[in-house]
Motif scaffolding. Structure first.
Motif, PDB file in Angstrom:
ATOM      1  N   GLU A  43       0.711  -1.152   0.054  1.00  0.00           N
ATOM      2  CA  GLU A  43      -0.043  -0.128  -0.016  1.00  0.00           C
ATOM      3  C   GLU A  43       0.970   1.361  -0.048  1.00  0.00           C
ATOM      4  O   GLU A  43       1.863   1.380   0.647  1.00  0.00           O
ATOM      5  CB  GLU A  43      -0.976  -0.104   1.215  1.00  0.00           C
ATOM      6  CG  GLU A  43      -2.076   0.976   1.119  1.00  0.00           C
ATOM      7  CD  GLU A  43      -3.207   0.436   0.173  1.00  0.00           C
ATOM      8  OE1 GLU A  43      -3.714   1.492  -0.446  1.00  0.00           O
ATOM      9  OE2 GLU A  43      -3.412  -0.453   0.456  1.00  0.00           O
ATOM     10  N   LEU A  44       0.672   2.119  -0.822  1.00  0.00           N
ATOM     11  CA  LEU A  44       1.238   3.359  -1.026  1.00  0.00           C
ATOM     12  C   LEU A  44       0.536   4.449   0.135  1.00  0.00           C
ATOM     13  O   LEU A  44      -0.922   4.232   0.256  1.00  0.00           O
ATOM     14  CB  LEU A  44       1.266   4.171  -2.317  1.00  0.00           C
ATOM     15  CG  LEU A  44       2.136   3.554  -3.302  1.00  0.00           C
ATOM     16  CD1 LEU A  44       1.735   4.264  -4.617  1.00  0.00           C
ATOM     17  CD2 LEU A  44       3.362   3.631  -2.876  1.00  0.00           C
ATOM     18  N   PRO A  45       1.257   5.332   1.116  1.00  0.00           N
ATOM     19  CA  PRO A  45       0.426   6.214   1.777  1.00  0.00           C
ATOM     20  C   PRO A  45      -0.210   7.225   0.731  1.00  0.00           C
ATOM     21  O   PRO A  45       0.038   7.616  -0.304  1.00  0.00           O
ATOM     22  CB  PRO A  45       1.606   6.880   2.565  1.00  0.00           C
ATOM     23  CG  PRO A  45       2.654   6.711   1.678  1.00  0.00           C
ATOM     24  CD  PRO A  45       2.649   5.402   1.059  1.00  0.00           C
ATOM     25  N   GLU A  46      -1.191   7.993   1.576  1.00  0.00           N
ATOM     26  CA  GLU A  46      -1.879   9.142   0.699  1.00  0.00           C
ATOM     27  C   GLU A  46      -0.601  10.118   0.406  1.00  0.00           C
ATOM     28  O   GLU A  46      -0.011  10.424   1.268  1.00  0.00           O
ATOM     29  CB  GLU A  46      -3.021   9.730   1.596  1.00  0.00           C
ATOM     30  CG  GLU A  46      -4.227   9.116   1.752  1.00  0.00           C
ATOM     31  CD  GLU A  46      -5.118   9.071   0.255  1.00  0.00           C
ATOM     32  OE1 GLU A  46      -4.650  10.253  -0.337  1.00  0.00           O
ATOM     33  OE2 GLU A  46      -5.464   8.122  -0.266  1.00  0.00           O
ATOM     34  N   ILE A  47      -0.900  10.776  -0.537  1.00  0.00           N
ATOM     35  CA  ILE A  47       0.039  11.744  -0.915  1.00  0.00           C
ATOM     36  C   ILE A  47      -0.211  13.104  -0.049  1.00  0.00           C
ATOM     37  O   ILE A  47      -1.137  13.598   0.284  1.00  0.00           O
ATOM     38  CB  ILE A  47       0.159  12.305  -2.511  1.00  0.00           C
ATOM     39  CG1 ILE A  47      -1.386  12.808  -3.028  1.00  0.00           C
ATOM     40  CG2 ILE A  47       0.354  11.082  -3.411  1.00  0.00           C
ATOM     41  CD1 ILE A  47      -1.478  13.443  -4.338  1.00  0.00           C
ATOM     42  N   GLU A  48       1.041  13.931   0.131  1.00  0.00           N
ATOM     43  CA  GLU A  48       0.930  15.089   0.836  1.00  0.00           C
ATOM     44  C   GLU A  48       0.566  16.116  -0.228  1.00  0.00           C
ATOM     45  O   GLU A  48       0.540  15.978  -1.529  1.00  0.00           O
ATOM     46  CB  GLU A  48       2.274  15.290   1.372  1.00  0.00           C
ATOM     47  CG  GLU A  48       2.690  14.416   2.315  1.00  0.00           C
ATOM     48  CD  GLU A  48       1.969  14.342   3.522  1.00  0.00           C
ATOM     49  OE1 GLU A  48       1.283  15.362   3.962  1.00  0.00           O
ATOM     50  OE2 GLU A  48       1.863  13.285   4.509  1.00  0.00           O
ATOM     51  N   GLU A  49       0.417  17.446   0.181  1.00  0.00           N
ATOM     52  CA  GLU A  49      -0.086  18.560  -0.800  1.00  0.00           C
ATOM     53  C   GLU A  49       0.983  18.775  -1.584  1.00  0.00           C
ATOM     54  O   GLU A  49       0.709  19.743  -2.807  1.00  0.00           O
ATOM     55  CB  GLU A  49      -0.411  19.660   0.195  1.00  0.00           C
ATOM     56  CG  GLU A  49       0.655  20.429   1.035  1.00  0.00           C
ATOM     57  CD  GLU A  49      -0.260  21.281   2.072  1.00  0.00           C
ATOM     58  OE1 GLU A  49      -1.127  21.843   1.826  1.00  0.00           O
ATOM     59  OE2 GLU A  49       0.687  21.826   2.572  1.00  0.00           O
ATOM     60  N   ASP A  50       2.289  18.550  -1.467  1.00  0.00           N
ATOM     61  CA  ASP A  50       3.259  18.969  -2.312  1.00  0.00           C
ATOM     62  C   ASP A  50       3.985  17.619  -3.097  1.00  0.00           C
ATOM     63  O   ASP A  50       5.017  17.513  -3.601  1.00  0.00           O
ATOM     64  CB  ASP A  50       4.170  19.496  -1.484  1.00  0.00           C
ATOM     65  CG  ASP A  50       4.949  18.870  -0.343  1.00  0.00           C
ATOM     66  OD1 ASP A  50       4.490  18.070  -0.126  1.00  0.00           O
ATOM     67  OD2 ASP A  50       5.620  19.602   0.436  1.00  0.00           O
ATOM     68  N   GLU A  51       2.885  16.569  -3.030  1.00  0.00           N
ATOM     69  CA  GLU A  51       3.538  15.347  -3.674  1.00  0.00           C
ATOM     70  C   GLU A  51       2.523  14.965  -5.097  1.00  0.00           C
ATOM     71  O   GLU A  51       1.267  15.608  -5.045  1.00  0.00           O
ATOM     72  CB  GLU A  51       3.735  14.217  -2.801  1.00  0.00           C
ATOM     73  CG  GLU A  51       4.576  14.465  -1.813  1.00  0.00           C
ATOM     74  CD  GLU A  51       4.465  13.361  -0.726  1.00  0.00           C
ATOM     75  OE1 GLU A  51       5.505  12.810  -0.147  1.00  0.00           O
ATOM     76  OE2 GLU A  51       3.479  12.402  -0.786  1.00  0.00           O
ATOM     77  N   ILE A  52       3.081  14.048  -5.825  1.00  0.00           N
ATOM     78  CA  ILE A  52       2.098  13.736  -7.087  1.00  0.00           C
ATOM     79  C   ILE A  52       2.241  12.158  -7.072  1.00  0.00           C
ATOM     80  O   ILE A  52       3.166  11.411  -6.962  1.00  0.00           O
ATOM     81  CB  ILE A  52       2.690  14.324  -8.345  1.00  0.00           C
ATOM     82  CG1 ILE A  52       2.576  15.756  -8.323  1.00  0.00           C
ATOM     83  CG2 ILE A  52       1.976  13.705  -9.552  1.00  0.00           C
ATOM     84  CD1 ILE A  52       3.173  16.439  -9.512  1.00  0.00           C
ATOM     85  N   LEU A  53       0.867  11.714  -7.409  1.00  0.00           N
ATOM     86  CA  LEU A  53       0.753  10.149  -7.559  1.00  0.00           C
ATOM     87  C   LEU A  53       0.899  10.131  -9.026  1.00  0.00           C
ATOM     88  O   LEU A  53       0.104  10.524  -9.814  1.00  0.00           O
ATOM     89  CB  LEU A  53      -0.477   9.584  -6.960  1.00  0.00           C
ATOM     90  CG  LEU A  53      -0.750   8.226  -7.122  1.00  0.00           C
ATOM     91  CD1 LEU A  53       0.041   7.267  -6.274  1.00  0.00           C
ATOM     92  CD2 LEU A  53      -2.350   7.873  -6.812  1.00  0.00           C
TER      93      LEU A  53
END
Length: 418
Positions: A20-30
């Motif tokens: 499982e990948l964590p939820e992205i932060e506001e300055d990240e991109i999936l």
């Protein structure tokens, strides 16, 4: 979001796992990854584990995703980045981050950021230094191969020359000069030939050497002397395997003057020493292929360094400008990175491919992360087509493209394999 990825736990320890990948932060991109081309540098990291400069010392507890020549689609954009990046767009990536002086890089250093995976999280530093690139091309493999092409482009730009009596270095290869690419009938060498023939600063005389006649034969089919002449370049391929005096023969081809620019494409002592021996006055030797042995050395003629101003340098990776140049030249049809590709496969083939890379003949191995397929040479497609009509169709498409991977082949693969 679950991802399936090939992760490194230590020397010679690669495992394909789903997690499982964590939820992205506001300055990240999936992102969704579609293609990743396998680099010899990934093999070096895989066999060295913690002994590699870019691999974290806690990799046994916090494994990293391998692969750094990848492309795909943006899936979700953090709130702070939505004015610059949009979900649904394709992306290309410059993995040589050099962020704040660190050696961190995707494929070597990150838990959730590497090419041999179905989904990734792009960390904030990548966008901060403009290494995530908007890509508008039709194919994914061309964006993946833009990274190795950027390394070649960087090597050409980083070469330098001097004027007697001046301390100013003139950057770049000598335009219209004499160039030798040694041990260069492999994937990176073929990319270098393509760039040398079609860039805006070309040599006038180009010699490409290797010791494998089959590889040289393929190179000659891809790059003919007639095509080279149209580009203003006199092109020679030389098999040095049985020549009694290799440096003498190569210098004789230049009329005895030697070469302005020489690139060594393998970390082998005789090759590096040959590169030094054939340099002309003010000749620049670029040691292009990195060794795994941290004590690797070779003899250099320092008499020539002093009296003939010969010089030695090395490059590892390109920069973002090199990456952009690669993408633009590809999109304009000036270069064809597919000349490097000889094999395709699915994510299930990635670990074995990486660990056995030096023993698999041919050029670049292209991994498509959302399919299962054993690693398959392009010249094996027809044989496999006798049992599976999908391979037969791929063989037909590739055959119509001079035996090279192409956009139609990629499209058919992605539509017909799972």
């Amino acid at each position: 979001m679950k991802t399936k990825a090939v992760r490194l736990y230590g020397a010679n320890d690669l495992r394909m796992e789903e997690f499982e990948l964590p939820e992205i932060e506001e300055d990240e991109i999936l992102v969704e990854i579609i293609s990743d081309s396998v680099c010899m540098s990934t093999y070096k990291a895989a066999i060295l584990g913690k002994g590699h400069k870019r691999v974290p010392q806690d990799v046994d507890r916090n494994p990293i995703i391998v692969g750094h020549e990848f492309s795909g689609n943006i899936v979700k954009v953090g709130a702070k980045l939505q004015d610059k990046f949009q979900a649904g767009n394709k992306f290309a990536l410059q993995p040589a981050l050099n962020y704040k002086g660190t050696m961190w890089s995707p494929g070597y250093s990150y838990k959730y950021f590497g090419g041999d995976a179905t989904y990734n999280i792009i960390p904030k530093e990548v966008m901060e230094i403009n290494c995530l690139l908007d890509y508008r091309g039709d194919t994914y493999y061309e964006a993946s191969l833009a990274e190795p092409m950027s390394c070649i482009i960087g090597a050409f730009h980083a070469s330098y020359h001097t004027h007697m009596g001046s301390y100013e270095h003139r950057m770049g290869i000598v335009e219209g000069g004499k160039m030798a690419l040694l041990a260069a009938a492999g994937p990176m060498g073929l990319g270098a030939v393509d760039y040398a023939l079609h860039c805006d600063r070309r040599p006038g005389f180009l010699v490409v050497t290797d010791i494998d006649e089959e590889r040289i034969g393929r190179a000659k089919q891809i790059f003919t002397q007639e095509e080279a002449r149209k580009c203003g370049v006199e092109l020679h391929f030389v098999n040095t395997k049985d020549l009694p005096d290799v440096p003498g023969y190569l210098k004789e081809l230049t009329g005895g003057s030697g070469y302005d620019d020489v690139l060594a494409f393998t970390p082998v002592k005789p090759v590096v020493e040959l590169a030094d021996k054939i340099l002309g006055r003010d000749g620049c030797l670029n040691f292009f292929a990195g060794p795994t042995d941290n004590q690797f050395s070779a003899e250099i003629n320092f008499y020539n360094v002093h009296y003939s101003s010969t010089h030695v340098m090395g490059t590892t990776g390109g920069n973002t400008d090199d990456m952009i140049e690669s993408l633009k030249m590809t999109q304009k049809g000036l270069i064809n990175p597919a000349v490097m590709v000889t094999h395709i496969g699915g994510l299930d083939a990635a670990a074995e491919t990486v660990l056995n890379l030096p023993h698999i003949p041919g050029g670049k191995k292209l991994i498509y992360t959302h399919i299962n397929m054993e690693l398959t040479a392009l010249d094996e497609l027809a044989e496999k087509g006798e049992r599976d009509p999908r391979f037969a169709r791929l063989a037909e498409i590739v055959g119509q493209s001079k035996g090279l991977w192409c956009d139609e082949a990629e499209k058919y693969l992605l539509e017909n394999w799972k």
